[in-house]
Enzyme design. Sequence first.
Site, mmCIF file in Angstrom:
data_model
loop_
_atom_site.group_PDB
_atom_site.id
_atom_site.type_symbol
_atom_site.label_atom_id
_atom_site.label_comp_id
_atom_site.label_asym_id
_atom_site.label_seq_id
_atom_site.Cartn_x
_atom_site.Cartn_y
_atom_site.Cartn_z
ATOM 1 N N ASP A 92 -0.691 -10.503 -2.848
ATOM 2 C CA ASP A 92 -0.048 -9.078 -3.425
ATOM 3 C C ASP A 92 0.777 -9.405 -4.749
ATOM 4 O O ASP A 92 0.716 -10.679 -4.888
ATOM 5 C CB ASP A 92 1.513 -8.751 -2.947
ATOM 6 C CG ASP A 92 2.098 -7.765 -3.633
ATOM 7 O OD1 ASP A 92 1.501 -6.903 -4.350
ATOM 8 O OD2 ASP A 92 3.069 -7.011 -2.661
ATOM 9 N N ASP A 271 -1.342 -4.904 6.340
ATOM 10 C CA ASP A 271 0.213 -5.929 6.396
ATOM 11 C C ASP A 271 1.549 -5.300 6.973
ATOM 12 O O ASP A 271 1.744 -4.341 5.758
ATOM 13 C CB ASP A 271 -0.091 -7.053 4.963
ATOM 14 C CG ASP A 271 0.576 -6.442 3.803
ATOM 15 O OD1 ASP A 271 1.792 -6.611 3.575
ATOM 16 O OD2 ASP A 271 0.182 -5.204 3.340
#
Length: 376
Positions: A92, A271
């Site tokens: 990320d 996720d």
Amino acid sequence: MKFELQHTDPNSAARAGKITTDHGEILTPIFMPVGTVGSVKGIHFKEVDDDVKAQIILGNTYHLYLRPGTEVLKAAGGLHKFNGWNKPILTDSGGFQVFSLAANRKLTEEGATFRSHIDGSKHLFTPEKVVDIQRIIGSDIMMAFDECPPGNSDYKYASKSLDLTLKWLVRGLKHFDETEPLYGHSQTFFPIVQGAAHRDLRIKSAEFIANLQREGNAIGGLAVGEPTEVMYEMVELVNGILPQDKPRYLMGVGTPANILENIALGVDMFDCVMPTRNGRNGMIFTQNGIVNLRNEKWRMDFSELDPDGTSFVDHRYTKAYVRHLFIAGEMLGPLIASQHNIAFYLWLVGEARKHIVAGDFREWKDVMVKRVTTRI
């Protein structure tokens, strides 16, 4: 990175595919255990690999940049060498953390200035710098730097935020295309669809990103305060625009039911910190529902954590025993529950894939959603 769409469900938008990276293949739909600082909290990588059978893990640019830092990661040869995980890693960009954890943040066209939540030191993230950091981390899949507005953002704020995110995306992509990986394996770059809960902003963002024709795309800014029904509406809207032949990653989502419903809407990758966070607090997910192991009702229950034919850890622990560990303050309790939950999530998406291939996913999903949302 390559993506092969292998099967589609006849009664929903669910898909089964295969992502190929230099660090291995990923069969979709897939759940990615969160390894924010380079570790899946409380679980050895041997267990993540052999027992949980994860195919890819997630790391976070913001946290890894602050600690251990890019100097350490570069000297180690990237995160794969640093932590010994030899399968794919997705990072990320840190955008969510900058806007949720960092104090005194300031947004400009240049980037985001913020103070570390660790020591208060001042930092600047630009789209270009975030690409450079992810080059040093060496993730197989990196994310664009974006702003993640709250789910209940009003139109004016969400529109201004999206315009900034798209400008940053253009700069980040340009810098990505002008730079090279550092460690001999390829990397790919996913844009992120934003727009809060506003349909026209989501359409604008999705169309802009679809036209870029990158190897994969992400959907961000959901499960951040908006009603669940709105999340599903936005995902369905966006997936009707994003290319069919590219993987779609829904960031930070969610419960087992959320995952099943979003698979039905055409999402491939997920996720969430929920399996480990809830596990550390004594909550486990099972095929028949949600169990709070701290409850007195489990004190004399000697059945397995999930007795319905599947053991999600390599030892058949009972509810009574694991409850005892929590009540006694023994660290093994949260570790067992965390490992169990991640293994359950991987089992769940694996079963979803089987039913997509078999052509009966929709029927199976409707039954499973009722089961996994039951509180036992």
